[in-house]
Design a protein around this motif. Structure first.
Motif, PDB file in Angstrom:
ATOM      1  N   ALA A 109      23.158  14.997  -0.079  1.00  0.00           N
ATOM      2  CA  ALA A 109      23.093  16.249  -0.947  1.00  0.00           C
ATOM      3  C   ALA A 109      24.180  16.898  -1.111  1.00  0.00           C
ATOM      4  O   ALA A 109      24.602  17.641   0.024  1.00  0.00           O
ATOM      5  N   PHE A 110      25.142  17.001  -1.925  1.00  0.00           N
ATOM      6  CA  PHE A 110      26.314  17.639  -2.116  1.00  0.00           C
ATOM      7  C   PHE A 110      27.320  17.271  -0.936  1.00  0.00           C
ATOM      8  O   PHE A 110      27.729  18.238  -0.309  1.00  0.00           O
ATOM      9  N   GLY A 111      27.160  15.998  -0.542  1.00  0.00           N
ATOM     10  CA  GLY A 111      28.120  15.405   0.560  1.00  0.00           C
ATOM     11  C   GLY A 111      27.544  15.552   2.052  1.00  0.00           C
ATOM     12  O   GLY A 111      28.334  14.643   2.804  1.00  0.00           O
ATOM     13  N   ASP A 112      26.618  16.085   2.095  1.00  0.00           N
ATOM     14  CA  ASP A 112      26.104  16.153   3.443  1.00  0.00           C
ATOM     15  C   ASP A 112      24.770  15.248   3.608  1.00  0.00           C
ATOM     16  O   ASP A 112      24.000  15.091   2.686  1.00  0.00           O
ATOM     17  N   ILE A 113      24.666  14.650   4.674  1.00  0.00           N
ATOM     18  CA  ILE A 113      23.415  13.956   4.967  1.00  0.00           C
ATOM     19  C   ILE A 113      22.132  14.766   5.210  1.00  0.00           C
ATOM     20  O   ILE A 113      22.182  15.572   6.154  1.00  0.00           O
ATOM     21  N   VAL A 114      21.210  14.650   4.474  1.00  0.00           N
ATOM     22  CA  VAL A 114      20.037  15.638   4.660  1.00  0.00           C
ATOM     23  C   VAL A 114      18.724  14.914   5.200  1.00  0.00           C
ATOM     24  O   VAL A 114      18.004  15.299   5.696  1.00  0.00           O
ATOM     25  N   ALA A 115      18.756  13.384   5.233  1.00  0.00           N
ATOM     26  CA  ALA A 115      17.679  12.866   5.515  1.00  0.00           C
ATOM     27  C   ALA A 115      18.165  11.093   5.766  1.00  0.00           C
ATOM     28  O   ALA A 115      19.018  10.773   5.414  1.00  0.00           O
ATOM     29  N   LEU A 116      17.393  10.685   6.752  1.00  0.00           N
ATOM     30  CA  LEU A 116      17.686   9.253   7.082  1.00  0.00           C
ATOM     31  C   LEU A 116      16.485   8.804   7.849  1.00  0.00           C
ATOM     32  O   LEU A 116      15.667   9.272   8.480  1.00  0.00           O
ATOM     33  N   GLY A 117      16.611   7.144   7.729  1.00  0.00           N
ATOM     34  CA  GLY A 117      15.574   6.660   8.502  1.00  0.00           C
ATOM     35  C   GLY A 117      16.063   5.287   8.616  1.00  0.00           C
ATOM     36  O   GLY A 117      16.665   4.468   7.707  1.00  0.00           O
ATOM     37  N   ARG A 118      15.210   4.635   9.634  1.00  0.00           N
ATOM     38  CA  ARG A 118      15.699   3.116   9.954  1.00  0.00           C
ATOM     39  C   ARG A 118      14.498   2.354   9.953  1.00  0.00           C
ATOM     40  O   ARG A 118      13.413   2.761  10.042  1.00  0.00           O
ATOM     41  N   ASP A 135       0.839  -1.186   0.201  1.00  0.00           N
ATOM     42  CA  ASP A 135       0.100   0.219   0.220  1.00  0.00           C
ATOM     43  C   ASP A 135       0.882   1.274  -0.004  1.00  0.00           C
ATOM     44  O   ASP A 135       0.310   2.231  -0.007  1.00  0.00           O
ATOM     45  N   LEU A 136       2.152   1.214   0.260  1.00  0.00           N
ATOM     46  CA  LEU A 136       3.030   2.381  -0.025  1.00  0.00           C
ATOM     47  C   LEU A 136       4.009   2.316  -0.959  1.00  0.00           C
ATOM     48  O   LEU A 136       4.017   1.453  -1.570  1.00  0.00           O
ATOM     49  N   PRO A 137       4.349   3.784  -1.396  1.00  0.00           N
ATOM     50  CA  PRO A 137       5.147   3.596  -2.544  1.00  0.00           C
ATOM     51  C   PRO A 137       6.543   3.250  -2.176  1.00  0.00           C
ATOM     52  O   PRO A 137       7.030   3.233  -1.106  1.00  0.00           O
ATOM     53  N   GLN A 138       7.200   2.582  -3.204  1.00  0.00           N
ATOM     54  CA  GLN A 138       8.374   1.963  -2.955  1.00  0.00           C
ATOM     55  C   GLN A 138       9.378   2.346  -4.081  1.00  0.00           C
ATOM     56  O   GLN A 138      10.485   1.855  -3.753  1.00  0.00           O
ATOM     57  N   LEU A 139       9.242   3.418  -4.775  1.00  0.00           N
ATOM     58  CA  LEU A 139      10.094   3.927  -5.662  1.00  0.00           C
ATOM     59  C   LEU A 139      10.537   5.525  -5.141  1.00  0.00           C
ATOM     60  O   LEU A 139       9.718   6.290  -5.143  1.00  0.00           O
ATOM     61  N   PRO A 140      11.667   5.707  -4.701  1.00  0.00           N
ATOM     62  CA  PRO A 140      11.869   7.051  -4.007  1.00  0.00           C
ATOM     63  C   PRO A 140      12.026   8.041  -5.110  1.00  0.00           C
ATOM     64  O   PRO A 140      12.691   7.838  -6.254  1.00  0.00           O
ATOM     65  N   GLN A 141      11.451   9.172  -4.992  1.00  0.00           N
ATOM     66  CA  GLN A 141      11.588  10.312  -5.796  1.00  0.00           C
ATOM     67  C   GLN A 141      12.662  11.289  -5.067  1.00  0.00           C
ATOM     68  O   GLN A 141      12.234  11.904  -4.243  1.00  0.00           O
ATOM     69  N   LEU A 142      13.896  11.258  -5.597  1.00  0.00           N
ATOM     70  CA  LEU A 142      14.842  12.214  -4.914  1.00  0.00           C
ATOM     71  C   LEU A 142      14.841  13.782  -5.519  1.00  0.00           C
ATOM     72  O   LEU A 142      14.867  14.022  -6.965  1.00  0.00           O
ATOM     73  N   PRO A 143      15.125  14.456  -4.882  1.00  0.00           N
ATOM     74  CA  PRO A 143      15.334  16.045  -5.335  1.00  0.00           C
ATOM     75  C   PRO A 143      16.619  16.070  -6.266  1.00  0.00           C
ATOM     76  O   PRO A 143      17.299  15.070  -5.943  1.00  0.00           O
ATOM     77  N   ASP A 144      16.815  16.993  -7.087  1.00  0.00           N
ATOM     78  CA  ASP A 144      17.922  17.143  -7.667  1.00  0.00           C
ATOM     79  C   ASP A 144      19.096  17.297  -6.885  1.00  0.00           C
ATOM     80  O   ASP A 144      19.346  17.835  -6.134  1.00  0.00           O
ATOM     81  N   GLY A 145      20.346  16.566  -7.226  1.00  0.00           N
ATOM     82  CA  GLY A 145      21.410  16.675  -6.556  1.00  0.00           C
ATOM     83  C   GLY A 145      21.745  15.680  -5.526  1.00  0.00           C
ATOM     84  O   GLY A 145      22.527  15.771  -4.797  1.00  0.00           O
TER      85      GLY A 145
END
Length: 185
Positions: free
Chosen positions: A100-109, A72-82
């Motif tokens: 993004a540009f070498g920095d971690i901007v989001a994560l999840g476990r 029931d959940l989307p499974q293909l990530p749509q990433l922002p540019d870069g």
């Protein structure tokens, strides 16, 4: 089964269902010990809150426990540019990171268990007003859960976020209420 506090926590934290056989005993132990916590997982928050108040406990936090089937959940990530997405393992749990540009901007476990998986540790480190990064992390985790044949996914969330998650395929399942001794509040 013997009731025991969550391992390694001092002061202890008890996590039980409401109503539940061990709930009164856990509440009594929390009311007697400075700093202890009682977390009730329930589908009847009003009655659970009343019970806790009668046990001299004060509310500390409230979360919504959401559930979804991987399909029931989307499974293909749509990433922002870069941005780039990586999936790694830490302590036996899959971790999704978006950089993004070498920095971690989001994560999840995700924490796999028998018959279900729990998503958590969502950490969005940059402004994400349209939820692009959060959606990408959740989609990658859902894809991993599907690849592992996970039948059900659970995720705690702030109650105010439940509507947004509902549009993504999640359903409210229970309330997660945490209390502390009223004398410590």
């Amino acid at each position: 089964m013997k009731m025991a506090p969550a391992r390694g926590l001092d002061p202890p934290q008890y996590v039980v269902t409401w109503p539940g056989r061990d709930t009164p005993r856990a509440a009594a132990e929390v009311a007697a010990q400075r700093g202890a916590r009682l977390t009730l997982v329930t589908d009847d928050a009003e009655t659970a809150e009343g019970f806790a108040v009668r046990q001299d406990l004060a509310p500390l936090s409230r979360l919504a426990l959401l559930s979804a089937y991987p399909s029931d959940l989307p499974q293909l990530p749509q990433l922002p540019d870069g941005a780039d997405l990586t999936l790694t393992e830490a302590a036996g749990c899959p971790v999704v990171e978006i950089t993004a540009f070498g920095d971690i901007v989001a994560l999840g476990r995700m924490a796999p268990a028998r018959g279900f998986t729990v998503f958590g540790g969502l950490d969005i480190r940059r402004a994400d007003p349209d939820h692009t990064m959060e959606s990408a992390v959740l989609a990658a985790l859902a894809g991993e859960a599907a690849a592992r044949d996970t039948p059900m996914i659970l995720m705690p969330a702030l109650p105010k976020s439940a509507l947004w998650y509902g549009r993504q395929g999640w359903s409210p399942t229970a309330d997660v209420l945490t209390f502390m001794r009223a004398a410590d509040a």
